[in-house]
Design a protein around this motif. Structure first.
Motif, mmCIF file in Angstrom:
data_model
loop_
_atom_site.group_PDB
_atom_site.id
_atom_site.type_symbol
_atom_site.label_atom_id
_atom_site.label_comp_id
_atom_site.label_asym_id
_atom_site.label_seq_id
_atom_site.Cartn_x
_atom_site.Cartn_y
_atom_site.Cartn_z
ATOM 1 N N PRO A 208 0.870 -1.150 -0.237
ATOM 2 C CA PRO A 208 -0.087 -0.135 -0.065
ATOM 3 C C PRO A 208 0.741 1.327 -0.074
ATOM 4 O O PRO A 208 0.544 2.261 -0.667
ATOM 5 C CB PRO A 208 -0.894 -0.056 1.288
ATOM 6 C CG PRO A 208 -1.160 -1.758 1.598
ATOM 7 C CD PRO A 208 0.230 -1.993 1.191
ATOM 8 N N ASP A 209 1.927 1.245 0.947
ATOM 9 C CA ASP A 209 2.790 2.458 0.881
ATOM 10 C C ASP A 209 3.403 2.862 -0.795
ATOM 11 O O ASP A 209 3.457 3.931 -1.250
ATOM 12 C CB ASP A 209 3.843 2.163 1.885
ATOM 13 C CG ASP A 209 3.345 2.189 3.267
ATOM 14 O OD1 ASP A 209 2.423 2.876 3.501
ATOM 15 O OD2 ASP A 209 4.283 1.557 4.215
ATOM 16 N N ARG B 60 0.915 4.057 -2.908
ATOM 17 C CA ARG B 60 0.437 5.539 -2.566
ATOM 18 C C ARG B 60 1.513 6.581 -3.132
ATOM 19 O O ARG B 60 1.274 7.625 -3.880
ATOM 20 C CB ARG B 60 0.131 5.812 -1.272
ATOM 21 C CG ARG B 60 -1.088 5.681 -0.688
ATOM 22 C CD ARG B 60 -1.165 6.032 0.929
ATOM 23 N NE ARG B 60 -0.292 5.507 1.783
ATOM 24 C CZ ARG B 60 -0.495 4.459 2.454
ATOM 25 N NH1 ARG B 60 -1.579 3.875 2.177
ATOM 26 N NH2 ARG B 60 0.443 4.039 3.247
ATOM 27 N N GLU C 165 -4.268 2.737 -2.826
ATOM 28 C CA GLU C 165 -3.425 1.765 -2.031
ATOM 29 C C GLU C 165 -4.128 0.294 -2.161
ATOM 30 O O GLU C 165 -3.453 -0.742 -1.789
ATOM 31 C CB GLU C 165 -3.461 2.264 -0.623
ATOM 32 C CG GLU C 165 -4.701 2.186 0.212
ATOM 33 C CD GLU C 165 -4.332 2.509 1.678
ATOM 34 O OE1 GLU C 165 -5.234 2.202 2.591
ATOM 35 O OE2 GLU C 165 -3.570 3.221 2.042
#
Length: 170
Positions: free
Chosen positions: A116-117, A120, A126
């Motif tokens: 997800p990081d 983003r 994400e």
């Protein structure tokens, strides 16, 4: 199905023998009976095929849990979208497809979809998306599995293949 195939061959042989009959007056009646038999065989083949066909949802049903569990284990967020779950496929090949689908989905989660990081940071949602899509096109079943991840690095694949001695460098 095998027995029906044998009967179709026998009917074909009867049709050929019909042409060898000398009595021309008997041919029309025999030809008519063979045509009736061919129509009945076609109906039987169609019925047998419909019994062998199952909706692809039977394969699809295995994957939501697999995707959820693997995504959680890898720290990734993934939505699985399944399209065409009513498309019918021959029961004889469903086991092989399930294994192949599982392998493709695992590769997608392991190697193609970012955390997800990372998603983003690259401006993506994400939550990644894996799409399994089945459709019928021109009498054939077309199956697609795709994701919206970064993809698999060909350099990493080559490096791994060299390390495993599957290919040589050069």
């Amino acid at each position: 199905m095998n027995s029906l195939g044998e009967v179709v061959i026998t009917v074909s042989m009867l049709s050929q023998k019909l042409e060898e009959i000398q009595d021309e007056s008997a041919k029309p009646q025999l030809r008519e009976k063979i045509e009736v038999l061919q129509r009945q065989l076609k109906e039987m083949q169609d019925a047998a095929m419909s019994v062998r066909m199952v909706p692809i949802r039977q394969i699809y049903s295995k994957f939501p849990k697999q995707v959820r569990d693997l995504a959680n284990a890898l720290g990734k967020k993934v939505e699985l979208v399944q399209i065409g779950d009513d498309v019918e496929i021959d029961k004889a090949i469903t086991d092989g497809l399930a294994d192949a689908f599982g392998h493709l989905i695992r590769n997608s989660l392991d190697h193609g979809i970012e955390t997800p990081d990372e998603r983003r940071e690259s401006g993506k949602d994400e939550i990644a998306k894996i799409v399994m899509e089945a459709s019928q096109q021109n009498g054939q079943i077309v199956i697609k599995i795709k994701d919206d991840g970064r993809g698999i690095s060909p350099y990493k694949i080559a490096k791994s293949a060299i390390e495993k001695r599957l290919i040589t460098e050069g």
